[in-house]
Design a protein around this motif. Sequence first.
Motif, short mmCIF file in Angstrom:
data_model
loop_
_atom_site.label_atom_id
_atom_site.label_comp_id
_atom_site.label_asym_id
_atom_site.label_seq_id
_atom_site.Cartn_x
_atom_site.Cartn_y
_atom_site.Cartn_z
N THR A 153 -12.58 13.63 -45.06
CA THR A 153 -13.75 14.49 -44.96
C THR A 153 -13.33 15.94 -44.72
O THR A 153 -12.24 16.21 -44.20
CB THR A 153 -14.68 14.07 -43.80
OG1 THR A 153 -14.00 14.28 -42.56
CG2 THR A 153 -15.12 12.62 -43.94
N VAL A 154 -14.21 16.84 -45.09
CA VAL A 154 -13.98 18.26 -44.86
C VAL A 154 -13.80 18.51 -43.37
O VAL A 154 -12.90 19.27 -42.96
CB VAL A 154 -15.15 19.10 -45.43
CG1 VAL A 154 -15.04 20.54 -44.98
CG2 VAL A 154 -15.18 19.00 -46.95
N ARG A 176 -17.84 26.97 -49.87
CA ARG A 176 -18.38 25.80 -50.58
C ARG A 176 -19.06 24.77 -49.69
O ARG A 176 -19.75 23.88 -50.19
CB ARG A 176 -17.27 25.12 -51.38
CG ARG A 176 -16.69 26.02 -52.45
CD ARG A 176 -15.55 25.36 -53.16
NE ARG A 176 -14.93 26.29 -54.10
CZ ARG A 176 -13.73 26.12 -54.62
NH1 ARG A 176 -13.03 25.04 -54.34
NH2 ARG A 176 -13.25 27.02 -55.45
N VAL A 177 -18.84 24.87 -48.39
CA VAL A 177 -19.48 23.92 -47.47
C VAL A 177 -20.48 24.67 -46.59
O VAL A 177 -21.68 24.46 -46.69
CB VAL A 177 -18.45 23.14 -46.63
CG1 VAL A 177 -19.14 22.17 -45.68
CG2 VAL A 177 -17.47 22.38 -47.54
N ILE A 219 -18.59 15.38 -46.09
CA ILE A 219 -18.34 15.05 -47.50
C ILE A 219 -16.83 14.98 -47.74
O ILE A 219 -16.05 15.60 -47.01
CB ILE A 219 -18.99 16.07 -48.46
CG1 ILE A 219 -18.43 17.48 -48.23
CG2 ILE A 219 -20.51 16.05 -48.34
CD1 ILE A 219 -18.89 18.51 -49.25
N PRO A 220 -16.39 14.25 -48.76
CA PRO A 220 -14.96 14.21 -49.06
C PRO A 220 -14.47 15.55 -49.61
O PRO A 220 -15.22 16.24 -50.31
CB PRO A 220 -14.83 13.11 -50.11
CG PRO A 220 -16.20 12.90 -50.66
CD PRO A 220 -17.17 13.38 -49.63
N VAL A 221 -13.24 15.89 -49.29
CA VAL A 221 -12.70 17.17 -49.75
C VAL A 221 -12.64 17.25 -51.27
O VAL A 221 -12.64 18.34 -51.83
CB VAL A 221 -11.30 17.49 -49.16
CG1 VAL A 221 -11.38 17.75 -47.68
CG2 VAL A 221 -10.30 16.43 -49.48
#
Length: 139
Positions: free
Chosen positions: A19-20, A55-56, A65-67
């Motif tokens: 994840t981020v 971006r996030v 969210i996944p990287v």
Amino acid sequence: MKVSDVMTRDVQVASPTDTVADVARRMSEIDSGVMPIQQGGQIVGLITDRDIVIRVVGEGRDNEIPVSEVMTSPVETCLASESLKTATKRMADLQMRRLVIVDDQGSLAGILSLGDVAREASARALGHTLEEISEDGAR
């Protein structure tokens, strides 16, 4: 001088499914603004602190969210055996602050950053100054 002489070694990597939030925590712990994303022994992406902000955070996305959803891909790479001059010219041409460095087999060898280049330039300048002082004799 070769890229391998000045690059940062021992680079930590993340998986595309991390994840981020997890990657951001790890980046903070190691005091790094970048982390390569590796899958099956190959570099498939790169995430930077700037990617996370724009971006996030900037898009109001969930940090769980996944990287893979926000990483930069494909990744520009450079061989560890290349000359530092060639690598820095490439960085300038591409307007990049970092290059992922790979060995002859394409495996991650390190990262070359502007900071690495600046430290090398500073060390050379210091060495040159010390040479000049030594040539002039101590006063």
